[in-house]
Design a protein around this motif. Sequence first.
Motif, PDB file in Angstrom:
ATOM      1  N   GLN A  98      -2.775  26.672  65.680  1.00  0.00           N
ATOM      2  CA  GLN A  98      -2.202  25.980  64.660  1.00  0.00           C
ATOM      3  C   GLN A  98      -2.473  24.503  64.836  1.00  0.00           C
ATOM      4  O   GLN A  98      -2.728  23.796  63.821  1.00  0.00           O
ATOM      5  N   SER A 132      -4.189  31.904  58.292  1.00  0.00           N
ATOM      6  CA  SER A 132      -3.312  31.399  57.154  1.00  0.00           C
ATOM      7  C   SER A 132      -3.085  32.388  56.354  1.00  0.00           C
ATOM      8  O   SER A 132      -1.912  32.232  55.795  1.00  0.00           O
ATOM      9  N   LYS A 135       0.017  34.280  57.108  1.00  0.00           N
ATOM     10  CA  LYS A 135       1.273  33.484  57.069  1.00  0.00           C
ATOM     11  C   LYS A 135       1.939  33.799  55.594  1.00  0.00           C
ATOM     12  O   LYS A 135       3.025  33.770  55.349  1.00  0.00           O
ATOM     13  N   ARG A 138       4.330  36.434  55.483  1.00  0.00           N
ATOM     14  CA  ARG A 138       5.787  36.055  56.386  1.00  0.00           C
ATOM     15  C   ARG A 138       6.851  35.990  55.490  1.00  0.00           C
ATOM     16  O   ARG A 138       6.907  35.898  54.265  1.00  0.00           O
ATOM     17  N   SER A 140       9.623  33.688  55.748  1.00  0.00           N
ATOM     18  CA  SER A 140      10.151  32.548  55.380  1.00  0.00           C
ATOM     19  C   SER A 140       9.227  31.945  54.519  1.00  0.00           C
ATOM     20  O   SER A 140       8.096  31.775  54.578  1.00  0.00           O
ATOM     21  N   LYS A 142       8.685  28.883  54.169  1.00  0.00           N
ATOM     22  CA  LYS A 142       8.266  27.633  54.842  1.00  0.00           C
ATOM     23  C   LYS A 142       6.736  28.046  55.230  1.00  0.00           C
ATOM     24  O   LYS A 142       5.669  27.492  54.998  1.00  0.00           O
ATOM     25  N   MET A 143       6.798  29.178  55.782  1.00  0.00           N
ATOM     26  CA  MET A 143       5.520  29.664  56.397  1.00  0.00           C
ATOM     27  C   MET A 143       4.274  29.948  55.294  1.00  0.00           C
ATOM     28  O   MET A 143       3.311  29.808  55.605  1.00  0.00           O
ATOM     29  N   LYS A 144       5.262  30.536  54.517  1.00  0.00           N
ATOM     30  CA  LYS A 144       4.143  30.903  52.823  1.00  0.00           C
ATOM     31  C   LYS A 144       3.600  29.623  52.432  1.00  0.00           C
ATOM     32  O   LYS A 144       2.362  29.615  52.288  1.00  0.00           O
ATOM     33  N   GLN A 146       3.133  26.770  53.972  1.00  0.00           N
ATOM     34  CA  GLN A 146       2.224  26.374  54.872  1.00  0.00           C
ATOM     35  C   GLN A 146       0.908  26.904  54.991  1.00  0.00           C
ATOM     36  O   GLN A 146      -0.381  26.478  54.989  1.00  0.00           O
ATOM     37  N   GLY A 147       0.584  28.408  54.879  1.00  0.00           N
ATOM     38  CA  GLY A 147      -0.369  29.137  54.645  1.00  0.00           C
ATOM     39  C   GLY A 147      -1.158  28.738  53.413  1.00  0.00           C
ATOM     40  O   GLY A 147      -2.284  28.598  53.309  1.00  0.00           O
TER      41      GLY A 147
ATOM     42  N   ARG C  40      12.833  20.574  56.085  1.00  0.00           N
ATOM     43  CA  ARG C  40      11.894  21.927  55.761  1.00  0.00           C
ATOM     44  C   ARG C  40      11.061  21.615  54.339  1.00  0.00           C
ATOM     45  O   ARG C  40      10.116  21.791  54.359  1.00  0.00           O
TER      46      ARG C  40
END
Lengths: 374, 121, 475
Positions: A98, A132, A135, A138, A140, A142-144, A146-147, C40
């Motif tokens: 990360q 990535s 992600k 995933r 959440s 937020k993870m998506k 971020q990916g 977030r």
Amino acid sequence: MMYEQWVSAYGITAEEKVFIFIGMFFFIAAFLFITFILISRFTKNNRQQHEVALRNHFQRSLNAIIIMETTSAVPDSSYRFKIESLKNVMKQSSFARQVMANQLVALKKTISGSSSKILERIYIELDLHSYSIRKLKRGSWKMKAQGIRELTELNYTDAIHSIRNFLTANNKTLREETFLALVRLDQDKPLSFLDHYTGELTPWMRINIHYHLSKSDSRRIPDFSQWFTSSNLDVVLFSLSMARQLRQTSAVTKLPELLSHSDVRVVALTLETITELEAYDLADVVAEKTATFWNNEKISARLVRCLGRISYTHEHKQAILTYLDHPDYNVRFYAAKALYTLDDEARNMLQDFNRGMNGILSGIINHISEPLLQ
Amino acid sequence: MMKILVCDDDEALVSMVRFKLSRENFGEVFKAADGREAKRLLDENTFDLIISDIHMPFHSGLEIVTHVRQVLKKNTPIIILSAEGLEETVLQAFDMGANDFITKPFSPAELAIRVKRLLNL
Amino acid sequence: MWNIIYLVVNTLILAYAVTIAVSYLVLAIISMIEMHAYIRRNYFIDYKYILSSPFAPGISLIAPAYNEALTIIDNVKSLLSIMYNNYEVIIINDGSKDDTLAKLIPAFDLVKVNYDLQYTVATKPVRGIYKSRNRAFKKLTVVDKENGGKADALNVGLNFSRKDLVACIDVDCIIEPDALLKMVKPFLEDRTVIASGGVVRIANSCIIEEGRLIEIKLPVSLLARMQVLEYIRAFLLGRMAWSKLNGLLLISGAFGLFKRETALKAGGYNHKTVGEDMELVVRMRRYMQDQGQRYRVAYIPDPLCWTEAPSSATILSRQRNRWARGTFETLSLHKKLFFNPKYGVMGMLSYPFWFFYEWLSPFVEFIGLVFFLLLVILGQVNWTFFISLTFAVYSFAFFISMFSMLAEETSFFKYTAKRDIFKMIAVALLEPIWFHPRVVWWSIKGNYDLMKGKKSWGEMTRQGFVQYKRKEKVA
């Protein structure tokens, strides 16, 4: 047992028991919070130190790789060696991966050209792109997001189909992230999603999309006038402002009809666009509209500013002149400014008007002729 | 030996630029993380070239330009390296005496060539 | 007879305590959830896109200055280096008695210009408008006017500005460089936002150089530390929830961003109250509600503005006295809102909350104390009852303080030294007995002064001096 004895010994009533219970409850809760704070602080500090160390290490390797690759013929083996050693660090933890991904994204934002291509290559060679992509699956949002962000920043166009699925996501941030990803990754039609878009397009999105378009190849920028007739008002406003900002002169022929649009915001923006594009051809059309919008001071202010830029006949200047006794101060101000800056004839018209009205506009004229206020 | 000053609060960028410029053997590269440090270094030393960001703590890059030109009265070449490429800002920078303006994201190779030209190497 | 009075007073106070505790708890939980959602949501944001965008709305920073000669140059320089493009700095010299203006003129190479200022909102006369001949200070304007108080000075700024948004700030505040980028974002995401407010933090003992915050430190003075805790609680646990409920009534006068048009249409700042910051927000909301337009007042939890808190009891008492008067004046000016369903959340929730739990609470606490002392004198105290109740209240207060510390820890994490936590725990334990009673007393005193003051002197003469923070703190 002990407690009950204690309670009876002091003759504590039921009411008081409740208070003591509440008191104990909150005290314990407070101490749980304190414990949590201490633990969080400890781990945070450790992580921060670890992160700084990793970042510095990565930065040194990246500097060497990027600069060597672009300067001269450095043997391929030295590049391979550096990549392999980075790979070994990546293997250790997802934390390291990360940190590296963040580092690449950050560098990508400041660097362009051939060096930036090397960053893309490193991203793939270190297998961070599959990290990535994982992600995206995933749970959440937020993870998506971020990916998506990582894939987009590092220009991994193969992911475009997986990303497109999130166009209809429930979460607003994730949806916006997807739009931006498509704007950046879709080489042929970066804004095709506008064709059928029914949602909201906030000024925030406008800023983001404009930023990415302005940083990308100008051949990718579409003709925004194609969306002037969209049924989504936000899309119309968006494409108008883009046409204005990117100075798309091809839009000029489609502007006159927007001056009769039912929404005043569209009319206002159309006038601004005509001003910005310096569409002299439309001076007659705009001058004709003076009566229609006289009562709307916001439109009137924009209209005189527009005429101040594109007028070329005496009639146009005459049209501006009528605004010098508009009830709204701002309109009078911009009308005076329009005449003052247009040409000598217009400036004389302004001065004559002012003399005729016993210097009623002298304050405004002094203001607009002040060099430090330009 | 030429002396080059790089002012930017982005550490990764400064480290990259330093690496690149020293690799090209342009000279010794000094760094300043904010406008105040930059001003101090400029007051105490003579540089052959300045590369500066616009938005920095304490003093902006444009203030640095004015400082060099009007207070120190030097014509050291200055390159502005900024994420913000608005027309107005670019015009203002040149008007105040900057010699070049590069917007981020920038290409290190291009920066090197521009530095080379300004240093007459 | 005695028993009945005892029972009634007891029950009332108890009911009050329970409802206030429950509402604080609910607000705290909503705040916590909302704050993490905010973090977030903004995790990915690159605020620099706003910086370089031609679509960023114009902002006028309006900073009234009254007798600020000591620090004005640094303050202005720091305001001029804020990260934003389309903005201007308007310093309003509100008839300072010192050489504030004389310091500014040479420092920024100012000259008087012919600005055709309109008195859209009526204000005291403007003596002159100054611009710099140095292009590096193009964003700066200094307006020199006759003294009329802070609200009057801010109104001059509203009249002067031609930008879409106005940021009203205290000139001696330390504004974080990215503050405008963060404050403007709610306006970009939602066109119905009419105002956004930010967190105010305490700058005492922090290292400040040339108007910039270099290092954040916990204040040395105990009184200031108490206020750190108080501010964290109020800003992180209270306002965040109110903004989520769209019932935020107060945007701190130290730093707020407003839609200029709405502020002007609502009539600008009211110079007849010492609580002009809260009064403006209430009036803008009322205006929008009366017009039947949708609107929102946003709130940004990032710490963006740092201010020097009073570290002597005398000055703090003056500040709290003023706050109490401001609260009462605003509430009484807008009493029409009280449980008025026409005004939605503001009428049904925010106003009553402010009335009962902000304005009334010092009185309730005071009466409770008097009642208790009466019982002591009469020898009627049920000590186990008293002790257990006190314990419950005290531990709840401590709990809420720790909750806010947790909120701070999991969000912005500003006091990074490990010992600071223990210091803050000590402060939280001490606050209810050492600090809070005094705050209560000062509030009551403020209300008393207001009642008395209204009779003995008019409404106008009070301004000017009182509304600015006294400068004793510099010494």
